[in-house]
Design a protein around this motif. Structure first.
Motif, PDB file in Angstrom:
ATOM      1  N   ALA A 145       0.816  -1.226   0.000  1.00  0.00           N
ATOM      2  CA  ALA A 145       0.000   0.000   0.000  1.00  0.00           C
ATOM      3  C   ALA A 145       0.844   1.269   0.000  1.00  0.00           C
ATOM      4  CB  ALA A 145      -0.968   0.010   1.183  1.00  0.00           C
ATOM      5  N   ALA A 146       2.061   1.165  -0.533  1.00  0.00           N
ATOM      6  CA  ALA A 146       2.949   2.337  -0.564  1.00  0.00           C
ATOM      7  C   ALA A 146       3.252   2.773  -1.994  1.00  0.00           C
ATOM      8  CB  ALA A 146       4.257   2.026   0.162  1.00  0.00           C
ATOM      9  N   VAL A 176      -5.038   0.343  -6.386  1.00  0.00           N
ATOM     10  CA  VAL A 176      -5.378   1.709  -6.765  1.00  0.00           C
ATOM     11  C   VAL A 176      -5.655   2.494  -5.492  1.00  0.00           C
ATOM     12  CG1 VAL A 176      -6.971   3.191  -8.034  1.00  0.00           C
ATOM     13  CG2 VAL A 176      -6.348   0.951  -8.979  1.00  0.00           C
ATOM     14  N   GLU A 177      -4.850   3.503  -5.221  1.00  0.00           N
ATOM     15  CA  GLU A 177      -5.075   4.358  -4.054  1.00  0.00           C
ATOM     16  C   GLU A 177      -6.107   5.414  -4.410  1.00  0.00           C
ATOM     17  OE1 GLU A 177      -2.714   7.203  -0.835  1.00  0.00           O
ATOM     18  OE2 GLU A 177      -1.581   5.811  -2.109  1.00  0.00           O
ATOM     19  N   VAL A 178      -7.147   5.521  -3.586  1.00  0.00           N
ATOM     20  CA  VAL A 178      -8.231   6.464  -3.861  1.00  0.00           C
ATOM     21  C   VAL A 178      -8.519   7.308  -2.628  1.00  0.00           C
ATOM     22  CG1 VAL A 178      -9.322   4.981  -5.591  1.00  0.00           C
ATOM     23  CG2 VAL A 178     -10.053   4.830  -3.211  1.00  0.00           C
ATOM     24  N   PHE A 231     -13.329  10.164  -0.192  1.00  0.00           N
ATOM     25  CA  PHE A 231     -14.479  10.900  -0.723  1.00  0.00           C
ATOM     26  C   PHE A 231     -14.883  10.416  -2.117  1.00  0.00           C
ATOM     27  CE2 PHE A 231     -16.370  14.621  -2.878  1.00  0.00           C
ATOM     28  CZ  PHE A 231     -17.397  14.907  -1.996  1.00  0.00           C
ATOM     29  N   GLY A 232     -13.898   9.917  -2.879  1.00  0.00           N
ATOM     30  CA  GLY A 232     -14.180   9.496  -4.250  1.00  0.00           C
ATOM     31  C   GLY A 232     -14.267   8.002  -4.447  1.00  0.00           C
ATOM     32  N   LYS A 233     -14.358   7.241  -3.361  1.00  0.00           N
ATOM     33  CA  LYS A 233     -14.304   5.782  -3.467  1.00  0.00           C
ATOM     34  C   LYS A 233     -15.415   5.208  -4.336  1.00  0.00           C
ATOM     35  CE  LYS A 233     -15.668   3.062  -0.059  1.00  0.00           C
ATOM     36  NZ  LYS A 233     -16.651   2.126  -0.650  1.00  0.00           N
ATOM     37  N   GLY A 243      -3.254   8.700   4.000  1.00  0.00           N
ATOM     38  CA  GLY A 243      -4.596   8.853   4.540  1.00  0.00           C
ATOM     39  C   GLY A 243      -5.705   8.417   3.606  1.00  0.00           C
ATOM     40  N   ASN A 244      -5.390   7.566   2.623  1.00  0.00           N
ATOM     41  CA  ASN A 244      -6.376   7.143   1.633  1.00  0.00           C
ATOM     42  C   ASN A 244      -6.676   5.648   1.715  1.00  0.00           C
ATOM     43  OD1 ASN A 244      -6.559   9.770   0.360  1.00  0.00           O
ATOM     44  ND2 ASN A 244      -4.519   9.373  -0.455  1.00  0.00           N
TER      45      ASN A 244
END
Length: 232
Positions: free
Chosen positions: A107-108, A141-143, A146-148, A179-180
Motif C-alpha cells: 500500500a505504498a 489503486v489508491e483512492v 471521498f471518491g471511493k 490517509g487514503n
C-alpha cells in the motif's frame, strides 16, 4: 535480524536485495522502496555505511522502510531536501518481459512511484516467481475516501473487480501513509498495461495506481544465490 526472521529468509530475495545494494556508490542519493526484498537492500546498505564508510543518503517510501533504515543506520533525507535521486531500488508484485511492473502490495505505491520517478535509475529487485509473460495480479489503486464510490463504479466499467483492502489486525480498511483507501482491482490478464494505466489515471479521486512503466532494470535472485539482470 531476529531468529524468527532468519528462519524465514528467502535466498532469492536476499541475493537480489544484496546485489542491488552493491550498485549504490559513494555520494549517491538513494530511493528506498518497501517490502521484504528491498529490506535486504536497506540492511546491506547499513552494513556498508558502518563497515565501508559509504557516504549516502536515503529517501524512504513508507514508515516500514523508515524503521528498517533507522535500525540499519542508513542516513535519511527527504525529497524536499533532495529532490533529485541517483538511484531508486524497490520490489514488485509482478513484472513482464517489458519490465512493466505491478506494485502496491504494501500500500505504498504512490510514494514508491514518486520516489522512483525522482531517480535517474530505477532498479526492481525480485524473485523468479514474480516474472510473468502477461501481467495478471490485481492492480492496487489508491483512492481518496471521498471518491471511493465513483472510483469503484468506473473501475468496474474498465473490467475490474475492485475490492476495498481490509486491515489485517483491526476492523475497517487499510489506510495508506497518505490517509487514503486502497482498492485491489482484479482485471484478469492485462495484455495492454500502458493503456489500462492511462485509463485508471483519468478517474477522479484516484491518487495513483500500481502499474509502473519506468523500471530501467530488474534484478532477479536465484535459490543458489546467483542473480539474473534484465534491462530495457
Amino acid at each position: 535480524m531476529s531468529d524468527r526472521n532468519q528462519s524465514q529468509e528467502s535466498p532469492e530475495k536476499k541475493a537480489a536485495g544484496i546485489y542491488a545494494a552493491s550498485l549504490v556508490q559513494d555520494g549517491d542519493r538513494v530511493g528506498l522502496g518497501t517490502g521484504s526484498t528491498v529490506a535486504y537492500t536497506i540492511r546491506e546498505l547499513g552494513r556498508r555505511v558502518r563497515e565501508e564508510n559509504l557516504s549516502i543518503v536515503g529517501v524512504v517510501t513508507s514508515f516500514q522502510s523508515e524503521a528498517i533504515a533507522i535500525e540499519a543506520g542508513v542516513p535519511l533525507t527527504t525529497l524536499a531536501q533532495t529532490p533529485r535521486l541517483t538511484i531508486a531500488i524497490d520490489g514488485a508484485d509482478q513484472f513482464d518481459q517489458n519490465l512493466i511492473a505491478i506494485k502496491g502490495g504494501g500500500a505504498a505505491h504512490t510514494r514508491e512511484k514518486i520516489v522512483s520517478m525522482s531517480a535517474d535509475r530505477f532498479v526492481i529487485v525480485s524473485d523468479p516467481k514474480k516474472r510473468s509473460d502477461v501481467l495478471s495480479v490485481p492492480v492496487p489503486v489508491e483512492v481518496m475516501p471521498f471518491g471511493k464510490e465513483l472510483a469503484v463504479r468506473q473501475l468496474k466499467e474498465l473490467g475490474a473487480n475492485p475490492v476495498l483492502r481490509a486491515a489485517a489486525k483491526k476492523d475497517g480498511p487499510v489506510i495508506t501513509d497518505n490517509g487514503n483507501f486502497v482498492l485491489d482491482c482484479d482485471f484478469g490478464s492485462i495484455p495492454n498495461p500502458k493503456e489500462l494505466a492511462a485509463k485508471i489515471s483519468q478517474i477522479p479521486g484516484v491518487v495513483e495506481h500500481g502499474i509502473f512503466m519506468n523500471a530501467d532494470e530488474v534484478v532477479i535472485g536465484k535459490t543458489d544465490g546467483s542473480i539474473e539482470i534484465l534491462k530495457k
